[in-house]
Design a protein around this motif. Structure first.
Motif, PDB file in Angstrom:
ATOM      1  N   LEU A 193       0.819  -1.214   0.000  1.00 16.49           N
ATOM      2  CA  LEU A 193       0.000   0.000   0.000  1.00 16.49           C
ATOM      3  C   LEU A 193       0.853   1.264   0.000  1.00 16.49           C
ATOM      4  O   LEU A 193       0.317   2.373  -0.098  1.00 16.49           O
ATOM      5  CB  LEU A 193      -0.925   0.015   1.225  1.00 16.49           C
ATOM      6  CG  LEU A 193      -2.050  -1.020   1.232  1.00 16.49           C
ATOM      7  CD1 LEU A 193      -2.727  -1.061   2.598  1.00 16.49           C
ATOM      8  CD2 LEU A 193      -3.074  -0.725   0.140  1.00 16.49           C
ATOM      9  N   GLY A 194       2.153   1.106   0.125  1.00 17.82           N
ATOM     10  CA  GLY A 194       3.056   2.256   0.097  1.00 17.82           C
ATOM     11  C   GLY A 194       3.185   2.995   1.410  1.00 17.82           C
ATOM     12  O   GLY A 194       3.722   4.106   1.444  1.00 17.82           O
ATOM     13  N   LEU A 195       2.741   2.377   2.513  1.00 16.56           N
ATOM     14  CA  LEU A 195       2.719   3.077   3.801  1.00 16.56           C
ATOM     15  C   LEU A 195       4.005   2.911   4.607  1.00 16.56           C
ATOM     16  O   LEU A 195       4.284   3.716   5.502  1.00 16.56           O
ATOM     17  CB  LEU A 195       1.532   2.594   4.640  1.00 16.56           C
ATOM     18  CG  LEU A 195       0.146   2.800   4.010  1.00 16.56           C
ATOM     19  CD1 LEU A 195      -0.940   2.274   4.945  1.00 16.56           C
ATOM     20  CD2 LEU A 195      -0.103   4.267   3.684  1.00 16.56           C
ATOM     21  N   VAL A 196       4.770   1.861   4.328  1.00 20.28           N
ATOM     22  CA  VAL A 196       6.032   1.654   5.038  1.00 20.28           C
ATOM     23  C   VAL A 196       7.144   1.452   4.017  1.00 20.28           C
ATOM     24  O   VAL A 196       6.903   1.111   2.849  1.00 20.28           O
ATOM     25  CB  VAL A 196       5.973   0.441   5.998  1.00 20.28           C
ATOM     26  CG1 VAL A 196       4.882   0.630   7.033  1.00 20.28           C
ATOM     27  CG2 VAL A 196       5.776  -0.861   5.242  1.00 20.28           C
ATOM     28  N   GLU A 197       8.375   1.655   4.485  1.00 22.01           N
ATOM     29  CA  GLU A 197       9.536   1.426   3.646  1.00 22.01           C
ATOM     30  C   GLU A 197      10.683   0.939   4.520  1.00 22.01           C
ATOM     31  O   GLU A 197      10.582   0.935   5.750  1.00 22.01           O
ATOM     32  CB  GLU A 197       9.941   2.707   2.919  1.00 22.01           C
ATOM     33  CG  GLU A 197      10.361   3.843   3.834  1.00 22.01           C
ATOM     34  CD  GLU A 197      10.637   5.129   3.084  1.00 22.01           C
ATOM     35  OE1 GLU A 197      10.271   5.207   1.886  1.00 22.01           O
ATOM     36  OE2 GLU A 197      11.208   6.058   3.692  1.00 22.01           O
ATOM     37  N   THR A 198      11.761   0.507   3.892  1.00 25.46           N
ATOM     38  CA  THR A 198      12.918   0.037   4.633  1.00 25.46           C
ATOM     39  C   THR A 198      14.126   0.909   4.324  1.00 25.46           C
ATOM     40  O   THR A 198      14.216   1.529   3.261  1.00 25.46           O
ATOM     41  CB  THR A 198      13.243  -1.430   4.297  1.00 25.46           C
ATOM     42  OG1 THR A 198      13.600  -1.530   2.915  1.00 25.46           O
ATOM     43  CG2 THR A 198      12.052  -2.326   4.585  1.00 25.46           C
ATOM     44  N   GLY A 199      15.046   0.924   5.294  1.00 20.74           N
ATOM     45  CA  GLY A 199      16.292   1.654   5.136  1.00 20.74           C
ATOM     46  C   GLY A 199      17.461   0.752   5.448  1.00 20.74           C
ATOM     47  O   GLY A 199      17.283  -0.422   5.817  1.00 20.74           O
ATOM     48  N   PRO A 200      18.677   1.254   5.323  1.00 20.85           N
ATOM     49  CA  PRO A 200      19.871   0.438   5.565  1.00 20.85           C
ATOM     50  C   PRO A 200      19.940  -0.065   7.003  1.00 20.85           C
ATOM     51  O   PRO A 200      19.303   0.474   7.908  1.00 20.85           O
ATOM     52  CB  PRO A 200      21.028   1.415   5.270  1.00 20.85           C
ATOM     53  CG  PRO A 200      20.416   2.518   4.477  1.00 20.85           C
ATOM     54  CD  PRO A 200      19.004   2.626   4.923  1.00 20.85           C
ATOM     55  N   GLU A 201      20.741  -1.085   7.196  1.00 22.17           N
ATOM     56  CA  GLU A 201      20.955  -1.659   8.526  1.00 22.17           C
ATOM     57  C   GLU A 201      21.420  -0.598   9.521  1.00 22.17           C
ATOM     58  O   GLU A 201      22.244   0.263   9.203  1.00 22.17           O
ATOM     59  CB  GLU A 201      22.010  -2.761   8.435  1.00 22.17           C
ATOM     60  CG  GLU A 201      22.426  -3.351   9.763  1.00 22.17           C
ATOM     61  CD  GLU A 201      23.562  -4.346   9.643  1.00 22.17           C
ATOM     62  OE1 GLU A 201      24.025  -4.842  10.703  1.00 22.17           O
ATOM     63  OE2 GLU A 201      23.991  -4.638   8.500  1.00 22.17           O
ATOM     64  N   ASP A 202      20.864  -0.670  10.722  1.00 23.12           N
ATOM     65  CA  ASP A 202      21.279   0.202  11.824  1.00 23.12           C
ATOM     66  C   ASP A 202      22.321  -0.574  12.642  1.00 23.12           C
ATOM     67  O   ASP A 202      21.989  -1.496  13.390  1.00 23.12           O
ATOM     68  CB  ASP A 202      20.066   0.560  12.691  1.00 23.12           C
ATOM     69  CG  ASP A 202      20.413   1.518  13.822  1.00 23.12           C
ATOM     70  OD1 ASP A 202      21.619   1.720  14.090  1.00 23.12           O
ATOM     71  OD2 ASP A 202      19.483   2.048  14.451  1.00 23.12           O
ATOM     72  N   LEU A 203      23.574  -0.193  12.505  1.00 26.65           N
ATOM     73  CA  LEU A 203      24.658  -0.941  13.136  1.00 26.65           C
ATOM     74  C   LEU A 203      24.602  -0.918  14.654  1.00 26.65           C
ATOM     75  O   LEU A 203      25.181  -1.788  15.315  1.00 26.65           O
ATOM     76  CB  LEU A 203      26.004  -0.385  12.657  1.00 26.65           C
ATOM     77  CG  LEU A 203      26.283  -0.531  11.155  1.00 26.65           C
ATOM     78  CD1 LEU A 203      27.619   0.116  10.798  1.00 26.65           C
ATOM     79  CD2 LEU A 203      26.250  -1.989  10.727  1.00 26.65           C
ATOM     80  N   SER A 204      23.885   0.051  15.221  1.00 28.31           N
ATOM     81  CA  SER A 204      23.788   0.130  16.681  1.00 28.31           C
ATOM     82  C   SER A 204      22.819  -0.903  17.253  1.00 28.31           C
ATOM     83  O   SER A 204      22.716  -1.044  18.470  1.00 28.31           O
ATOM     84  CB  SER A 204      23.349   1.532  17.104  1.00 28.31           C
ATOM     85  OG  SER A 204      21.996   1.779  16.729  1.00 28.31           O
ATOM     86  N   ARG A 205      22.110  -1.640  16.395  1.00 24.45           N
ATOM     87  CA  ARG A 205      21.110  -2.604  16.846  1.00 24.45           C
ATOM     88  C   ARG A 205      21.557  -4.043  16.624  1.00 24.45           C
ATOM     89  O   ARG A 205      20.740  -4.925  16.375  1.00 24.45           O
ATOM     90  CB  ARG A 205      19.780  -2.342  16.140  1.00 24.45           C
ATOM     91  CG  ARG A 205      19.144  -1.018  16.554  1.00 24.45           C
ATOM     92  CD  ARG A 205      17.893  -0.738  15.764  1.00 24.45           C
ATOM     93  NE  ARG A 205      17.107   0.301  16.401  1.00 24.45           N
ATOM     94  CZ  ARG A 205      16.002   0.840  15.864  1.00 24.45           C
ATOM     95  NH1 ARG A 205      15.579   0.419  14.682  1.00 24.45           N
ATOM     96  NH2 ARG A 205      15.337   1.778  16.499  1.00 24.45           N
ATOM     97  N   ARG A 206      22.820  -4.304  16.719  1.00 19.22           N
ATOM     98  CA  ARG A 206      23.358  -5.630  16.445  1.00 19.22           C
ATOM     99  C   ARG A 206      22.655  -6.708  17.259  1.00 19.22           C
ATOM    100  O   ARG A 206      22.277  -7.754  16.729  1.00 19.22           O
ATOM    101  CB  ARG A 206      24.861  -5.645  16.728  1.00 19.22           C
ATOM    102  CG  ARG A 206      25.517  -7.003  16.476  1.00 19.22           C
ATOM    103  CD  ARG A 206      27.015  -6.935  16.759  1.00 19.22           C
ATOM    104  NE  ARG A 206      27.257  -6.540  18.144  1.00 19.22           N
ATOM    105  CZ  ARG A 206      27.273  -7.395  19.176  1.00 19.22           C
ATOM    106  NH1 ARG A 206      27.016  -8.684  18.966  1.00 19.22           N
ATOM    107  NH2 ARG A 206      27.530  -6.967  20.401  1.00 19.22           N
ATOM    108  N   VAL A 207      22.468  -6.462  18.548  1.00 18.90           N
ATOM    109  CA  VAL A 207      21.845  -7.468  19.411  1.00 18.90           C
ATOM    110  C   VAL A 207      20.400  -7.733  18.992  1.00 18.90           C
ATOM    111  O   VAL A 207      19.939  -8.889  18.962  1.00 18.90           O
ATOM    112  CB  VAL A 207      21.903  -7.035  20.890  1.00 18.90           C
ATOM    113  CG1 VAL A 207      21.121  -8.011  21.770  1.00 18.90           C
ATOM    114  CG2 VAL A 207      23.350  -6.935  21.357  1.00 18.90           C
ATOM    115  N   GLN A 208      19.675  -6.681  18.626  1.00 16.25           N
ATOM    116  CA  GLN A 208      18.278  -6.862  18.206  1.00 16.25           C
ATOM    117  C   GLN A 208      18.192  -7.683  16.919  1.00 16.25           C
ATOM    118  O   GLN A 208      17.296  -8.522  16.765  1.00 16.25           O
ATOM    119  CB  GLN A 208      17.619  -5.493  18.012  1.00 16.25           C
ATOM    120  CG  GLN A 208      17.512  -4.683  19.298  1.00 16.25           C
ATOM    121  CD  GLN A 208      16.897  -3.318  19.059  1.00 16.25           C
ATOM    122  OE1 GLN A 208      15.847  -3.191  18.434  1.00 16.25           O
ATOM    123  NE2 GLN A 208      17.557  -2.282  19.559  1.00 16.25           N
TER     124      GLN A 208
END
Length: 243
Positions: free
Chosen positions: A169-184
């Motif tokens: 539906l175009g409501l969400v998108e993705t971005g590059p990996e967040d390196l600060s969230r390694r554990v998650q």
């Protein structure tokens, strides 16, 4: 707001009514009740909106009027749509699209949008399948994210399906990996569905590649959320109308 006749139950009721004696009268009464509820709510919302704005509610009222004019079948032809498009401005087209999007959403998906409405982002992973020589990559497991649990969705198992639909539906998108969230990310990679997907790939002689991303509202999603916000006063007033 979704019109009363837009869901499956409404269509079944309408079908039963058409087969009963006095079907035309019953159908007219159902449409009159629907129009009455929408008109009362619109009057309340008009006191909060600038006169120049075009609300999703106004589009819903137009939809009710169109179905009433179309007769018991409620069908709208392609020619009708083309005629309406020639009369629409930018605001009307935007409100009509947002009204249609609202009709496609489930309550759990509204929770997901709400969780990102303040600008928050969430870790997301996909599992891709590739040949041993790495020439191709096909998605095997997609849209694995912690947002379902964080948003409190009621059926967390289908969060990947919810997210895929929101993306369509175009409501969400993705971005590059967040390196600060390694554990998650590592926690997501231990999810059973991810481990099962990788195991199937290995069994078939393929290798799995995990892609890390972040999930966020798109620009369209942010505009949709802002346009659809209704104050508590209006929500409570509507509850009083239908309660």
């Amino acid at each position: 707001m979704k019109a009363l006749g837009d869901n499956g139950a409404g269509r079944k009721v309408a079908g039963l009514l058409r087969r009963l004696p006095g079907a035309d009268f019953a159908s007219e009464r159902l449409q009159a009740v629907e129009r009455g509820l929408l008109q009362q709510l619109k009057r309340r919302m008009d006191r909060l909106e600038p006169p120049s704005s075009v609300s999703v509610l106004a589009v819903a009222m137009r939809s009710v009027a169109d179905r009433s004019a179309a007769g018991p079948g409620g069908g709208i032809s392609l020619q009708d749509l083309l005629h309406r498009s020639s009369e629409q401005g930018h605001d009307e087209a935007k409100a009509e699209y947002f009204g249609w999007v609202t009709s496609q959403l489930l309550p759990d998906q509204a929770r997901i949008l709400s969780a990102m409405s303040d600008g928050s982002t969430y870790p997301l992973i996909h599992v891709l399948a590739g040949s041993r020589i790495g020439l191709t990559a096909e998605p095997v497991v997609e849209w694995i994210s912690s947002i379902g649990r964080n948003a409190g969705v009621q059926w967390n198992d289908v969060t990947p399906v919810y997210l895929g639909q929101l993306r369509a539906l175009g409501l969400v998108e993705t971005g590059p990996e967040d390196l600060s969230r390694r554990v998650q990310y590592e926690m997501l990679e231990t999810e059973q569905v991810v481990r099962d997907g990788i195991a199937r790939l290995h069994k078939g002689g393929l290798k799995g590649h995990i892609v890390r991303r972040v999930l966020m509202l798109s620009a369209l999603g942010r505009a949709f959320w802002e346009d659809g916000r209704v104050s508590e006063d209006v929500s409570e007033s509507f509850a009083g109308l239908v309660g």
